[in-house]
Motif scaffolding. Structure first.
Motif, PDB file in Angstrom:
ATOM      1  N   LYS A  18       2.147  -1.257  -2.770  1.00 44.53           N
ATOM      2  CA  LYS A  18       3.588  -1.057  -2.548  1.00 44.53           C
ATOM      3  C   LYS A  18       4.353  -2.360  -2.759  1.00 44.53           C
ATOM      4  CE  LYS A  18       6.968   1.668  -1.409  1.00 44.53           C
ATOM      5  NZ  LYS A  18       7.305   2.849  -2.251  1.00 44.53           N
ATOM      6  N   GLU A  19       3.769  -3.463  -2.339  1.00 43.61           N
ATOM      7  CA  GLU A  19       4.408  -4.771  -2.528  1.00 43.61           C
ATOM      8  C   GLU A  19       4.535  -5.090  -4.022  1.00 43.61           C
ATOM      9  OE1 GLU A  19       3.871  -8.926  -0.256  1.00 43.61           O
ATOM     10  OE2 GLU A  19       2.157  -8.384  -1.520  1.00 43.61           O
ATOM     11  N   SER A  41       7.290  -3.053  -5.562  1.00 39.94           N
ATOM     12  CA  SER A  41       8.634  -3.499  -5.178  1.00 39.94           C
ATOM     13  C   SER A  41       9.079  -4.749  -5.925  1.00 39.94           C
ATOM     14  CB  SER A  41       8.689  -3.757  -3.669  1.00 39.94           C
ATOM     15  OG  SER A  41       7.856  -4.859  -3.327  1.00 39.94           O
ATOM     16  N   LEU A  42       8.107  -5.506  -6.457  1.00 42.40           N
ATOM     17  CA  LEU A  42       8.437  -6.750  -7.158  1.00 42.40           C
ATOM     18  C   LEU A  42       8.851  -6.524  -8.605  1.00 42.40           C
ATOM     19  CD1 LEU A  42       5.642  -9.043  -5.681  1.00 42.40           C
ATOM     20  CD2 LEU A  42       8.093  -9.091  -5.160  1.00 42.40           C
ATOM     21  N   SER A  50       3.608  -6.624   4.477  1.00 39.91           N
ATOM     22  CA  SER A  50       3.328  -7.421   3.285  1.00 39.91           C
ATOM     23  C   SER A  50       1.836  -7.382   2.971  1.00 39.91           C
ATOM     24  CB  SER A  50       3.778  -8.864   3.495  1.00 39.91           C
ATOM     25  OG  SER A  50       2.993  -9.483   4.506  1.00 39.91           O
ATOM     26  N   GLY A  51       1.511  -7.690   1.715  1.00 44.39           N
ATOM     27  CA  GLY A  51       0.111  -7.672   1.303  1.00 44.39           C
ATOM     28  C   GLY A  51      -0.741  -8.642   2.093  1.00 44.39           C
ATOM     29  N   CYS A  55      -0.553  -1.225   1.169  1.00 48.58           N
ATOM     30  CA  CYS A  55       0.497  -2.232   1.361  1.00 48.58           C
ATOM     31  C   CYS A  55       0.579  -3.176   0.161  1.00 48.58           C
ATOM     32  CB  CYS A  55       0.230  -3.022   2.641  1.00 48.58           C
ATOM     33  SG  CYS A  55       0.350  -2.050   4.156  1.00 48.58           S
ATOM     34  N   VAL A  56      -0.575  -3.568  -0.384  1.00 47.33           N
ATOM     35  CA  VAL A  56      -0.596  -4.453  -1.554  1.00 47.33           C
ATOM     36  C   VAL A  56       0.014  -3.750  -2.757  1.00 47.33           C
ATOM     37  CG1 VAL A  56      -2.100  -5.640  -3.199  1.00 47.33           C
ATOM     38  CG2 VAL A  56      -2.569  -5.802  -0.748  1.00 47.33           C
ATOM     39  N   LYS A  86       0.071  -4.946 -11.072  1.00 42.64           N
ATOM     40  CA  LYS A  86       0.022  -3.646 -10.393  1.00 42.64           C
ATOM     41  C   LYS A  86      -0.930  -2.697 -11.110  1.00 42.64           C
ATOM     42  CE  LYS A  86       2.957  -0.361 -10.997  1.00 42.64           C
ATOM     43  NZ  LYS A  86       4.140   0.531 -11.073  1.00 42.64           N
ATOM     44  N   ASP A 108      -5.537  -9.158  -3.569  1.00 40.93           N
ATOM     45  CA  ASP A 108      -4.084  -8.995  -3.452  1.00 40.93           C
ATOM     46  C   ASP A 108      -3.426  -9.153  -4.813  1.00 40.93           C
ATOM     47  OD1 ASP A 108      -4.110 -11.701  -3.998  1.00 40.93           O
ATOM     48  OD2 ASP A 108      -2.964 -12.302  -2.229  1.00 40.93           O
ATOM     49  N   CYS A 167      -1.344  -7.380   5.626  1.00 41.74           N
ATOM     50  CA  CYS A 167      -2.261  -6.242   5.599  1.00 41.74           C
ATOM     51  C   CYS A 167      -3.704  -6.698   5.444  1.00 41.74           C
ATOM     52  CB  CYS A 167      -1.881  -5.299   4.466  1.00 41.74           C
ATOM     53  SG  CYS A 167      -2.872  -3.790   4.423  1.00 41.74           S
TER      54      CYS A 167
END
Length: 234
Positions: A67-68, A71-72, A99-100, A64-65, A80, A31, A103
């Motif tokens: 994308k999270e 977004s941060l 959320s990561g 999902c990880v 990332k 993650d 997921c």
């Protein structure tokens, strides 16, 4: 300290290999928190993790990880970039991303059939992972990757397996195959034993042969006696 950590890792890996059938290449789900900790501590995950686990490893993450992390924003931009280098595993959140942590938990449901490791610094996620049997947990401490010892849940699960109280779904087929192999091995062993017995000497047959020999040996001596008597009579 490095040797001690390596011994602990080898012991823990042996536990998962023997009881949960983990095999190379080991699949590790990472993650954003783990990637961020590796960046901060200058850890080369791709280069160092296989040596620590004692075998080839596939590093992977989920949409999902990623994308999270996106977004941060800038705070986790480096994490990332690291995560984007890994293989992306398909999750069930195609339309609505989660959320990561949520997921990754969904990826190890139903007994962790794909034999995933979870690599995270999220303490809440780590606690939830420990409540599932057969899921190795990786984290970073003191600039070093660490494979956590088997959780009480995993230990209790193995104990039930050993007492034949529980058989996981993903192991039923392998158990059936093993039983078939053992059955064939036993049959072959019995055939070999039978062949050995058939080829060995029969004590009864030996005794009969000895009796025949004594009878045959007695016949000439009897004839000699008769001849001597005839000569004397003459």
């Amino acid at each position: 300290m490095k040797v001690t950590r390596q011994k602990h890792a080898k012991k823990n890996m042996g536990f998962y290999k023997q009881n949960f059938h983990f095999r190379e290449p080991f699949q590790v789900l990472l993650d954003g928190t783990f990637c961020q900790a590796a960046l901060r501590n200058k850890i080369q995950i791709r280069e160092q993790l296989p040596g620590y686990l004692g075998g080839a490893a596939q590093l992977c993450t989920t949409r999902c990880v990623l994308k999270e992390l996106e977004s941060l924003g800038k705070a986790l931009y480096g994490a990332k970039l690291i995560a984007q280098r890994f293989q992306v595993r398909n999750c069930s959140h195609h339309k609505h991303l989660v959320s990561g942590s949520a997921c990754l938990l969904s990826m190890i449901e139903e007994g962790n059939p794909h034999h995933y490791f979870i690599a995270t610094q999220d303490q809440d996620l780590a606690n939830k992972v420990k409540k599932k049997a057969g899921v190795p947990l990786l984290f970073i401490i003191q600039n070093t990757m660490v494979l956590d010892k088997p959780s009480p849940k995993s230990l209790a699960f193995v104990q039930k397996l050993q007492t034949n109280e529980l058989v996981p779904e993903h192991q039923k087929q392998s158990i059936v195959e093993l039983k078939e192999k053992e059955g064939l091995a036993k049959q072959e062993g019995e055939k070999r034993k039978k062949r050995k017995r058939a080829g060995g000497p029969n004590p009864l047959s030996c005794l009969k042969k000895k009796k025949k020999k004594t009878q045959e040996g007695q016949e000439p001596s009897a004839e000699k006696k008769r001849r001597r008597q005839r000569k004397r009579n003459r």
